[in-house]
Design a protein around this motif. Sequence first.
Motif, PDB file in Angstrom:
ATOM      1  N   GLU A 296     -16.663  -4.316  14.706  1.00  0.00           N
ATOM      2  CA  GLU A 296     -16.229  -3.633  15.933  1.00  0.00           C
ATOM      3  C   GLU A 296     -15.207  -2.545  15.610  1.00  0.00           C
ATOM      4  N   ILE A 297     -14.279  -2.862  14.720  1.00  0.00           N
ATOM      5  CA  ILE A 297     -13.261  -1.872  14.337  1.00  0.00           C
ATOM      6  C   ILE A 297     -13.906  -0.704  13.612  1.00  0.00           C
ATOM      7  N   LEU A 298     -14.805  -1.008  12.675  1.00  0.00           N
ATOM      8  CA  LEU A 298     -15.470   0.061  11.927  1.00  0.00           C
ATOM      9  C   LEU A 298     -16.274   0.960  12.855  1.00  0.00           C
ATOM     10  N   ALA A 299     -16.920   0.371  13.861  1.00  0.00           N
ATOM     11  CA  ALA A 299     -17.668   1.175  14.826  1.00  0.00           C
ATOM     12  C   ALA A 299     -16.722   2.055  15.647  1.00  0.00           C
ATOM     13  N   SER A 300     -15.556   1.505  16.003  1.00  0.00           N
ATOM     14  CA  SER A 300     -14.575   2.299  16.758  1.00  0.00           C
ATOM     15  C   SER A 300     -14.016   3.431  15.907  1.00  0.00           C
ATOM     16  N   LEU A 301     -13.751   3.156  14.633  1.00  0.00           N
ATOM     17  CA  LEU A 301     -13.269   4.213  13.743  1.00  0.00           C
ATOM     18  C   LEU A 301     -14.281   5.347  13.657  1.00  0.00           C
ATOM     19  N   LYS A 302     -15.554   4.983  13.520  1.00  0.00           N
ATOM     20  CA  LYS A 302     -16.603   6.005  13.428  1.00  0.00           C
ATOM     21  C   LYS A 302     -16.733   6.769  14.741  1.00  0.00           C
ATOM     22  N   LYS A 303     -16.697   6.053  15.850  1.00  0.00           N
ATOM     23  CA  LYS A 303     -16.853   6.685  17.154  1.00  0.00           C
ATOM     24  C   LYS A 303     -15.739   7.683  17.422  1.00  0.00           C
ATOM     25  N   GLU A 304     -14.522   7.357  17.010  1.00  0.00           N
ATOM     26  CA  GLU A 304     -13.383   8.231  17.273  1.00  0.00           C
ATOM     27  C   GLU A 304     -13.109   9.209  16.132  1.00  0.00           C
ATOM     28  N   GLY A 305     -13.979   9.218  15.123  1.00  0.00           N
ATOM     29  CA  GLY A 305     -13.836  10.181  14.033  1.00  0.00           C
ATOM     30  C   GLY A 305     -12.622   9.950  13.162  1.00  0.00           C
ATOM     31  N   ARG A 306     -12.256   8.690  12.966  1.00  0.00           N
ATOM     32  CA  ARG A 306     -11.090   8.352  12.136  1.00  0.00           C
ATOM     33  C   ARG A 306     -11.600   7.666  10.876  1.00  0.00           C
ATOM     34  N   ASP A 307     -11.914   8.454   9.883  1.00  0.00           N
ATOM     35  CA  ASP A 307     -12.542   7.933   8.666  1.00  0.00           C
ATOM     36  C   ASP A 307     -11.467   7.549   7.656  1.00  0.00           C
ATOM     37  N   ILE A 308     -10.843   6.394   7.901  1.00  0.00           N
ATOM     38  CA  ILE A 308      -9.767   5.889   7.049  1.00  0.00           C
ATOM     39  C   ILE A 308     -10.096   4.452   6.642  1.00  0.00           C
ATOM     40  N   PRO A 309      -9.432   3.939   5.605  1.00  0.00           N
ATOM     41  CA  PRO A 309      -9.725   2.571   5.170  1.00  0.00           C
ATOM     42  C   PRO A 309      -9.273   1.534   6.195  1.00  0.00           C
ATOM     43  N   LEU A 310      -9.955   0.398   6.154  1.00  0.00           N
ATOM     44  CA  LEU A 310      -9.565  -0.762   6.950  1.00  0.00           C
ATOM     45  C   LEU A 310      -9.015  -1.824   6.011  1.00  0.00           C
ATOM     46  N   ILE A 311      -7.826  -2.304   6.315  1.00  0.00           N
ATOM     47  CA  ILE A 311      -7.168  -3.312   5.497  1.00  0.00           C
ATOM     48  C   ILE A 311      -7.459  -4.700   6.065  1.00  0.00           C
ATOM     49  N   GLY A 312      -7.960  -5.591   5.214  1.00  0.00           N
ATOM     50  CA  GLY A 312      -8.072  -6.995   5.565  1.00  0.00           C
ATOM     51  C   GLY A 312      -6.877  -7.740   5.001  1.00  0.00           C
ATOM     52  N   PHE A 313      -6.569  -8.921   5.564  1.00  0.00           N
ATOM     53  CA  PHE A 313      -5.364  -9.596   5.076  1.00  0.00           C
ATOM     54  C   PHE A 313      -5.420 -11.098   5.312  1.00  0.00           C
ATOM     55  N   SER A 314      -4.514 -11.772   4.653  1.00  0.00           N
ATOM     56  CA  SER A 314      -4.255 -13.191   4.887  1.00  0.00           C
ATOM     57  C   SER A 314      -2.818 -13.481   4.501  1.00  0.00           C
ATOM     58  N   ALA A 315      -2.294 -14.571   5.026  1.00  0.00           N
ATOM     59  CA  ALA A 315      -1.021 -15.087   4.533  1.00  0.00           C
ATOM     60  C   ALA A 315      -1.252 -15.779   3.199  1.00  0.00           C
ATOM     61  N   ALA A 316      -0.207 -15.851   2.397  1.00  0.00           N
ATOM     62  CA  ALA A 316      -0.260 -16.518   1.100  1.00  0.00           C
ATOM     63  C   ALA A 316      -0.095 -18.029   1.293  1.00  0.00           C
ATOM     64  N   PRO A 317      -0.432 -18.820   0.261  1.00  0.00           N
ATOM     65  CA  PRO A 317      -0.421 -20.285   0.416  1.00  0.00           C
ATOM     66  C   PRO A 317       0.907 -20.868   0.882  1.00  0.00           C
ATOM     67  N   PHE A 318       2.034 -20.485   0.249  1.00  0.00           N
ATOM     68  CA  PHE A 318       3.284 -21.113   0.661  1.00  0.00           C
ATOM     69  C   PHE A 318       3.647 -20.774   2.093  1.00  0.00           C
ATOM     70  N   THR A 319       3.400 -19.535   2.510  1.00  0.00           N
ATOM     71  CA  THR A 319       3.704 -19.151   3.882  1.00  0.00           C
ATOM     72  C   THR A 319       2.949 -20.030   4.867  1.00  0.00           C
ATOM     73  N   LEU A 320       1.688 -20.318   4.572  1.00  0.00           N
ATOM     74  CA  LEU A 320       0.910 -21.212   5.429  1.00  0.00           C
ATOM     75  C   LEU A 320       1.460 -22.638   5.368  1.00  0.00           C
ATOM     76  N   MET A 321       1.773 -23.095   4.162  1.00  0.00           N
ATOM     77  CA  MET A 321       2.311 -24.442   3.996  1.00  0.00           C
ATOM     78  C   MET A 321       3.618 -24.603   4.756  1.00  0.00           C
ATOM     79  N   PHE A 322       4.466 -23.596   4.712  1.00  0.00           N
ATOM     80  CA  PHE A 322       5.774 -23.651   5.374  1.00  0.00           C
ATOM     81  C   PHE A 322       5.622 -24.041   6.844  1.00  0.00           C
ATOM     82  N   TYR A 323       4.679 -23.394   7.530  1.00  0.00           N
ATOM     83  CA  TYR A 323       4.477 -23.708   8.941  1.00  0.00           C
ATOM     84  C   TYR A 323       3.736 -25.026   9.125  1.00  0.00           C
TER      85      TYR A 323
END
Length: 481
Positions: free
Chosen positions: A246-273
């Motif tokens: 959906e994001i990639l389609a929106s980027l294309k539709k609005e003419g914003r040809d930039i990278p998309l960053i994926g992410f996650s928290a690291a193990p200890f950060t998840l463990m902490f909570y």
Amino acid sequence: FEGPAWDPTVFPAFRRSMAPFMSSFGPQPRYVRANRHMPLITALAACVGALAICTLMRDQNLQASAQVRRASLGPHVAGRHMLGRLATQGRAPLDAEYKTSVARQALTRMYAQNPANDLLLRAARGEKIERTPVWMFRQAGRHLPEYMKYKQDTGKNFLQLLDDPKDVAEVTMQPLRRYDVDAAILFSDILVVPEALDINVEMPGGKGIMVTNPLQGPEDVDKIDVSNPAELVNTRLSHVLAAIPEILASLKKEGRDIPLIGFSAAPFTLMFYMVGGNTRYNETMGEEWFAKYPEACDKLLGKLSDVIVEYMSQQVEKGAHILQLFEAMGSYISEPNFNKFELKHLENIATRLRERHPDIPLMVFARGAQYANSGLQKAGYDVVTLDTEADRKSQVAALESHKEDAPIGRRVTLQGNFDPKLLQTGTPEIIRRYVKDMLQEMGPQNMIANLGEGLSGKEKPELVKEFVDAIHATSAEMISA
């Protein structure tokens, strides 16, 4: 096939190319005329066969072109592939189960091309750039009036927005319409992984993040089932992954040809909570677990690492161009425990992601644990992030002096570390002055401009825009000088 890995424009072209073949059937024999479905069945069989042949041919061509590209990019990319091959020796059983078809891999590689604005990707790989790229932690969300209005109009809170891929795409796009940033980042939360493991997360106003059913001891760790991480991610985190197309389609539709960053928290950060930690109370819960249950902690961090690898890998398969790992709770783990427990899992994550996606840059942020940056460089990350407390000159010197240890064959790219408080109380003149100081101390090359911590919601959008524009203008002037 699904997501951006499959280009729907292939189908009309394929039908046109098959037309002469279909017309060659001519008048059908009696036994074919007797079954009106036979032409369709025959055509479908021919399509499947043709697609299989084309896919195999594409895969061979892609392998050859990839070799040429790696040779042109230099030893740091070749080193990534060597690292991936070395990692196959003695790796965890998880990756032995990671078997994708030739077609899936070929199509993913074929359509995951660099965007037109690839400044961020080039900087992450250590390539020469004409100006320093910039994006911001939490660039979407609370500091934007349009975000607050969108929540009001939809009647949804933060967690409810995350459940709808279309809402996620809209919120991801909002800062791009206001600021000339060089990347979009998936609008999500670091605690979606614990939620997928049946940890209940709540965010009541004024009380911070609350987990209502924290792990009580080693027996609860043993109950966490990550025997099939791919199935877990596909079933419990499918709504997050569905937002990427959906994001990639929106980027294309609005003419914003930039990278998309994926992410996650690291193990200890998840463990902490997950063990009941909270930044407003129970701040020592993570450390208490290391003292009481060291073996269970190591097991938990390993299980979380398995899920993180699969989760981030599937983000790439959906179309993410680059990955960011957040050790957001680094200030709540001691340096000895970080080095003993956490660092090896961060290295394991980098190694296994590199094995699967050797050309996808990996960024990491150990907020509050800046002593770890040299170790993270050695672990194989492309980019390490400086927080607001980091001494820029000493960090640059330390990383430079240990660059021979980096598997990527160079010193890591730096990211950071502008103080977002200046975006609350500063002036345009102050913003430009501090931007120039940051670029002079960290260098405009081999650099991704960002903040030393995420936007809190109190920043002034006009000052945020001044920061983004000042990065571009100042760095371009410095590089061209």
